[in-house]
Design a protein around this motif. Structure first.
Motif, PDB file in Angstrom:
ATOM      1  N   ASN A  36       0.877  -1.163   0.000  1.00 25.18           N
ATOM      2  CA  ASN A  36       0.000   0.000   0.000  1.00 25.18           C
ATOM      3  C   ASN A  36       0.911   1.208   0.000  1.00 25.18           C
ATOM      4  O   ASN A  36       1.779   1.312   0.850  1.00 25.18           O
ATOM      5  N   VAL A  43      -4.609  -1.765  -2.690  1.00 23.71           N
ATOM      6  CA  VAL A  43      -3.673  -2.798  -2.272  1.00 23.71           C
ATOM      7  C   VAL A  43      -3.094  -3.425  -3.537  1.00 23.71           C
ATOM      8  O   VAL A  43      -3.805  -3.625  -4.522  1.00 23.71           O
ATOM      9  N   SER A  66      -3.596  -4.566  -8.733  1.00 24.41           N
ATOM     10  CA  SER A  66      -4.068  -3.828  -7.569  1.00 24.41           C
ATOM     11  C   SER A  66      -5.584  -3.708  -7.613  1.00 24.41           C
ATOM     12  O   SER A  66      -6.207  -3.942  -8.646  1.00 24.41           O
ATOM     13  N   CYS A  69      -9.391  -1.198  -1.617  1.00 22.51           N
ATOM     14  CA  CYS A  69      -9.710  -1.993  -0.429  1.00 22.51           C
ATOM     15  C   CYS A  69     -11.226  -2.088  -0.286  1.00 22.51           C
ATOM     16  O   CYS A  69     -11.923  -1.079  -0.449  1.00 22.51           O
ATOM     17  N   CYS A  74      -8.212   1.788   2.813  1.00 19.83           N
ATOM     18  CA  CYS A  74      -7.300   0.795   3.404  1.00 19.83           C
ATOM     19  C   CYS A  74      -6.847   1.232   4.792  1.00 19.83           C
ATOM     20  O   CYS A  74      -6.720   0.413   5.699  1.00 19.83           O
TER      21      CYS A  74
END
Length: 192
Positions: A36, A43, A66, A69, A74
């Motif tokens: 991250n 992520v 990626s 989240c 995140c």
């Protein structure tokens, strides 16, 4: 795991192999289970392998994907990050990345030559959890050098627990192969 935010500050956990050093990275393999960067609500999961630069894993960037989240930022709460090394069928070995139980990236053994796959996946690994400053990855995501003047020094990363498990397949499932190869390995860091 609750990542830290800030431009140029990557946090994450990875499983490098036990045979690595600066000169032979990335040829010995590294699984970036969670990365991250720059305070983004994304992520990344990455396999580093082969030769640097280039090769089957596109080094120095790696074979990566990626996603946002699930359920919000995140950094706003804890998430579960997992990597599965699936060896249940030797003809179809693969790595699978998950966040909060949602699959977001797969790398199949068929995407590279057998020697590169073996060097990346068929030996011991160790877990590394870190919070870093700067580097090529956050610079590339930001499109400019990091950290910036706005990036504060210090920081923390909170991890509730880390688990590594090995799951043997059900009796009679899959082809007959040596027991050491006929397993599913899962690395994860999670919080309640």
């Amino acid at each position: 795991m609750a990542p830290h935010s800030g431009a140029g500050r990557p946090s994450g956990h990875s499983a490098p192999t036990t045979r690595g050093n600066y000169q032979n990275w990335s040829g010995i393999g590294e699984f970036s289970i969670m990365e991250n960067v720059n305070g983004l609500s994304k992520v990344w999961g990455t396999l580093h392998c082969g030769v640097n630069p280039g090769g089957p894993c596109n080094e120095t960037q790696g074979n990566s994907s990626s996603r946002d989240c699930p359920g919000g930022a995140c950094q706003a709460g804890f998430h579960t990050y997992a990597l599965e090394l699936d060896r249940t069928d030797p003809a179809k070995e693969a790595l699978h990345w998950y966040v909060d139980g949602q699959h977001f990236h797969t790398v199949d053994a068929s995407e590279m030559d057998a020697d590169t796959w073996t060097k990346a996946t068929h030996q011991g690994h160790f877990l590394l959890l870190n919070l870093a400053m700067g580097g090529a990855f956050p610079d590339g995501v930001a499109g400019s050098p990091t950290p910036t003047d706005a990036t504060g020094s210090g920081g923390s990363m909170l991890v509730d627990h880390v688990a590594v498990s090995v799951q043997q397949p059900a009796a009679g499932s899959g082809p007959a192969v040596p027991a050491a190869r006929h397993v599913r390995h899962v690395w994860q860091a999670a919080t309640p």
